[in-house]
Scaffold this motif. Structure first.
Motif, PDB file in Angstrom:
ATOM      1  N   SER A 436      33.160 -58.813 -56.895  1.00  0.00           N
ATOM      2  CA  SER A 436      31.905 -58.053 -56.986  1.00  0.00           C
ATOM      3  C   SER A 436      30.782 -58.917 -57.546  1.00  0.00           C
ATOM      4  CB  SER A 436      32.064 -56.827 -57.902  1.00  0.00           C
ATOM      5  OG  SER A 436      33.069 -55.967 -57.432  1.00  0.00           O
ATOM      6  N   ILE A 437      31.054 -59.575 -58.665  1.00  0.00           N
ATOM      7  CA  ILE A 437      30.018 -60.385 -59.321  1.00  0.00           C
ATOM      8  C   ILE A 437      29.606 -61.547 -58.418  1.00  0.00           C
ATOM      9  CG2 ILE A 437      29.610 -61.979 -61.269  1.00  0.00           C
ATOM     10  CD1 ILE A 437      29.335 -59.094 -62.096  1.00  0.00           C
ATOM     11  N   ASP A 438      30.578 -62.163 -57.760  1.00  0.00           N
ATOM     12  CA  ASP A 438      30.232 -63.294 -56.891  1.00  0.00           C
ATOM     13  C   ASP A 438      29.455 -62.821 -55.666  1.00  0.00           C
ATOM     14  OD1 ASP A 438      30.403 -66.170 -56.530  1.00  0.00           O
ATOM     15  OD2 ASP A 438      31.575 -65.688 -54.744  1.00  0.00           O
ATOM     16  N   ALA A 439      29.902 -61.718 -55.056  1.00  0.00           N
ATOM     17  CA  ALA A 439      29.190 -61.189 -53.885  1.00  0.00           C
ATOM     18  C   ALA A 439      27.753 -60.815 -54.273  1.00  0.00           C
ATOM     19  CB  ALA A 439      29.927 -59.970 -53.331  1.00  0.00           C
ATOM     20  N   PHE A 440      27.609 -60.260 -55.460  1.00  0.00           N
ATOM     21  CA  PHE A 440      26.284 -59.861 -55.959  1.00  0.00           C
ATOM     22  C   PHE A 440      25.364 -61.084 -56.054  1.00  0.00           C
ATOM     23  CE2 PHE A 440      23.656 -58.348 -59.748  1.00  0.00           C
ATOM     24  CZ  PHE A 440      22.917 -57.426 -59.023  1.00  0.00           C
ATOM     25  N   GLN A 441      25.883 -62.186 -56.572  1.00  0.00           N
ATOM     26  CA  GLN A 441      25.039 -63.376 -56.734  1.00  0.00           C
ATOM     27  C   GLN A 441      24.665 -63.974 -55.385  1.00  0.00           C
ATOM     28  OE1 GLN A 441      25.308 -65.556 -60.548  1.00  0.00           O
ATOM     29  NE2 GLN A 441      27.494 -65.150 -60.379  1.00  0.00           N
ATOM     30  N   HIS A 442      25.614 -63.981 -54.443  1.00  0.00           N
ATOM     31  CA  HIS A 442      25.268 -64.457 -53.101  1.00  0.00           C
ATOM     32  C   HIS A 442      24.168 -63.575 -52.508  1.00  0.00           C
ATOM     33  CE1 HIS A 442      28.116 -67.716 -52.269  1.00  0.00           C
ATOM     34  NE2 HIS A 442      28.899 -67.095 -53.135  1.00  0.00           N
ATOM     35  N   GLN A 443      24.267 -62.276 -52.765  1.00  0.00           N
ATOM     36  CA  GLN A 443      23.264 -61.334 -52.246  1.00  0.00           C
ATOM     37  C   GLN A 443      21.898 -61.601 -52.888  1.00  0.00           C
ATOM     38  OE1 GLN A 443      21.259 -58.693 -52.967  1.00  0.00           O
ATOM     39  NE2 GLN A 443      21.105 -57.843 -50.908  1.00  0.00           N
ATOM     40  N   ILE A 444      21.881 -61.682 -54.225  1.00  0.00           N
ATOM     41  CA  ILE A 444      20.618 -61.828 -54.955  1.00  0.00           C
ATOM     42  C   ILE A 444      19.890 -63.120 -54.597  1.00  0.00           C
ATOM     43  CG2 ILE A 444      19.691 -62.379 -57.240  1.00  0.00           C
ATOM     44  CD1 ILE A 444      21.612 -60.424 -58.399  1.00  0.00           C
ATOM     45  N   TYR A 445      20.613 -64.237 -54.677  1.00  0.00           N
ATOM     46  CA  TYR A 445      19.934 -65.519 -54.449  1.00  0.00           C
ATOM     47  C   TYR A 445      19.637 -65.743 -52.971  1.00  0.00           C
ATOM     48  CZ  TYR A 445      20.875 -66.439 -59.341  1.00  0.00           C
ATOM     49  OH  TYR A 445      20.896 -66.352 -60.712  1.00  0.00           O
ATOM     50  N   GLY A 446      20.339 -65.004 -52.115  1.00  0.00           N
ATOM     51  CA  GLY A 446      20.054 -65.078 -50.685  1.00  0.00           C
ATOM     52  C   GLY A 446      18.855 -64.233 -50.285  1.00  0.00           C
ATOM     53  N   HIS A 447      18.402 -63.353 -51.187  1.00  0.00           N
ATOM     54  CA  HIS A 447      17.261 -62.469 -50.881  1.00  0.00           C
ATOM     55  C   HIS A 447      16.254 -62.536 -52.012  1.00  0.00           C
ATOM     56  CE1 HIS A 447      20.618 -60.848 -48.516  1.00  0.00           C
ATOM     57  NE2 HIS A 447      19.701 -60.472 -47.640  1.00  0.00           N
TER      58      HIS A 447
END
Ligand SMILES: [Zn+2]
Length: 568
Positions: A436-447
């Motif tokens: 969850s935390i890793d997916a969240f960071q990929h999401q945040i920094y990707g957008h």
């Protein structure tokens, strides 16, 4: 291995050097900068001398950090730490970058043993490519925001049960068999945390902007690939991380759902609420295995001895050298860590014990890190003592699992079995959190530039994917802001998937150990002793495990964990 902490022989750096004074460091950097590096012998000597200098600086940072975290209420210690980070280190980084360039431009580099020094050359080349002097100021600002974040967290107290608690001191309530008490404790802590969300979210937004700016300065459109290079992730990329998320979704999420259904049934509940996860589902009262640091040390010492007598001997070095500060007390920073003091090449362990089994688990974990550091003492090159984070966490998480098999050395058979079951279940649950935390960071920094509402919506979607079965009704705002409690998001961007990678490795070490103890321990120690001298997949291979984040790997490991949970 040399266990006796012999005083290092300083060939280059004067033993009287004050590494907290930039004017004392500058002539040493200048000396290195000016030397001819024509022959391999000259370059190898240069690398060792540079290691001495950087080890002394690292040790100064470590000691000031240790002093500050052990005494957060001591203003002088805090100032000493900040002085080092904000006034000395920015200058050191610029000087160190100049040494990277000197190294990469050295005539002797072409003749250097490419196999032996491959990891060093690769690391320094990347470091040099992404280094921008302008970013040292942004990093200073980042560190300042991180200090603010820690100060906010450290200052949080929860009035409950007639007295003030730190957030950590609330943990024992969540293990209570009294469900109403658990819920009241959860809601009391939540009410206090909620009041801090706006200022924490402000800090987070400013951190995101700084990180985006650092990536731009280095020529990257988005932060993610820049940060991967900064973290030295050479052997896997974003694609492998996304593969890991999918594997967790397909293999781990269903297993956790199954365990949760069973837990709910045992507790007589329709669905689990957030305060139903820590209590023993079989109705056993909370286990309180120790009261003092001495007792905590004794428990772990016996467990280490049962795993392998060499670990006990190594742990005794830490006790003898007073390198353990393990109990929670007022004026101490939260959390636990192991920090290598690079001048004496000895590790220091910090923890916040309150008497619960989790503290034993933490000391087994930090013990694993400490053994790793001790087993690397023989490397004179600092870069070889600087092992990759993924391998560091493999050392510590493996030691937790090996210790778990030997808890009977310190616990009654019942307590040992209950702790083992809880830990194994916890491994599966934490894997869904890591994803969850890793997916969240990929999401945040990707957008970059998305709104706070979009960020919350993204988190909710991620949690629907990885933890769909928990009942948060009436607490929707808390669910949407759940991520803000994860300190790594603030203090170590993108540093989290390492725990997943390491857990996958540790589960393999654990399986090896159950098949053949002697060989598993021998390979574990041999891999740790390699430090950072080989690429990550080779370190894993030396430990007898595969670097593999795929669904098929995870499926086998989850089946093994579930079988072991069922066996007790
Ligand atoms: Zn760790």
């Amino acid at each position: 291995m040399i266990l006796e902490p012999a005083p290092p022989l300083w060939r280059f750096v004067p033993s009287t050097l004050d590494a907290g004074q930039l004017p004392q460091l500058e002539p040493l950097f200048a000396d290195l900068q000016a030397r001819p590096l024509v022959t391999v012998a000259e370059l190898e000597r240069w690398m060792l001398d540079e290691s001495e200098l950087l080890a002394r600086i690292g040790a100064e940072q470590a000691r000031r950090y240790v002093a500050m975290t052990c005494h957060t209420d001591d203003e002088a210690k805090k100032q000493a730490y900040l002085l080092m980070e904000q006034q000395v280190m920015p200058g050191v980084k610029v000087l160190a970058d100049a040494l990277d360039k000197r190294f990469l431009g050295a005539p002797a580099l072409q003749q250097l043993d490419a196999d032996r020094y491959g990891v060093v050359i690769r690391r320094r080349r990347t470091q040099s490519e992404i280094f921008r002097a302008a970013n040292t100021e942004l990093q200073r600002q980042e560190a300042e925001l991180q200090t603010q974040h820690q100060a906010i967290l450290g200052g949080i107290t929860v009035e409950f049960d007639g007295r003030a608690h730190t957030l950590q001191q609330m943990a024992p309530y969540y293990e209570s068999q009294d469900r109403a008490l658990r819920e009241r404790a959860f809601r009391a802590a939540l009410a206090v945390r909620r009041t801090h969300w706006p200022e924490l979210e402000d800090i987070y937004d400013r951190l995101l902007a700084l990180r985006q700016a650092m990536a731009h300065n280095a020529g990257f459109a988005i932060y993610t690939p820049f940060r991967f290079l900064e973290l030295g992730r050479f052997d896997y990329g974003a694609a492998e991380c996304l593969e890991f998320h999918r594997a967790v979704e397909r293999c781990v999420v269903p297993a956790v759902a199954e365990l949760d259904r069973e837990r709910a049934r045992k507790l007589g509940l329709q669905a689990l609420r957030p305060w139903d996860l820590e209590v023993d589902a079989d109705g056993r009262p909370p286990h309180r295995p120790f009261a003092t640091q001495q007792e905590l040390e004794d428990i772990c010492r016996r467990v280490f001895a049962a795993v392998d007598p060499r670990f006990q001997a190594e742990f005794d070095v830490l006790r003898r050298e007073r390198l353990l500060d393990l109990m929670s007390r007022k004026g101490k920073a939260p959390g636990g860590y192991q920090y290598q003091l690079e001048d004496v090449r000895l590790p220091f362990i910090f923890a916040n014990g309150v008497g619960v089994h989790h503290d034993v688990q933490t000391l087994l974990h930090e013990g694993g890190h400490a053994f790793h550091s001790l087993l690397c003492r023989h490397h004179d090159l600092l870069a070889f003592r600087d092992y990759p984070i993924e391998m560091a966490e493999t050392a510590s998480m493996s030691m937790e699992l090996l210790g778990l098999e030997q808890l009977g050395a310190a616990y009654t058979p019942d307590d040992a079995a209950a702790a083992r079951k809880k830990h194994l279940e916890g491994i599966l649950r934490i894997l869904t959190w890591i994803a969850s935390i890793d997916a969240f960071q990929h999401q945040i920094y990707g957008h970059a530039g998305q709104s706070r509402d979009q960020r919350r919506a993204a988190w909710l979607e991620i949690r629907r994917r990885f933890a769909p079965q928990l009942d948060w009704s009436g607490l929707e705002d808390a669910l949407a802001m759940q991520w803000i409690g994860q300190t790594h998001l603030f203090n170590h961007a993108f540093y989290y998937v390492e725990y997943g990678i390491a857990q996958i490795a540790a589960l393999q070490v654990w399986a090896n150990y159950r098949r053949d103890r002697g060989s598993a321990i021998a390979r574990y120690r041999a891999a740790l002793a390699l430090g950072g001298s080989r690429p990550l997949p080779e370190l894993f291979a030396a430990a007898g495990v595969r670097f593999d984040l795929s669904e098929s790997m995870l499926r086998g490991l989850v089946a093994d964990v579930m079988a072991q949970v069922r066996a007790h």
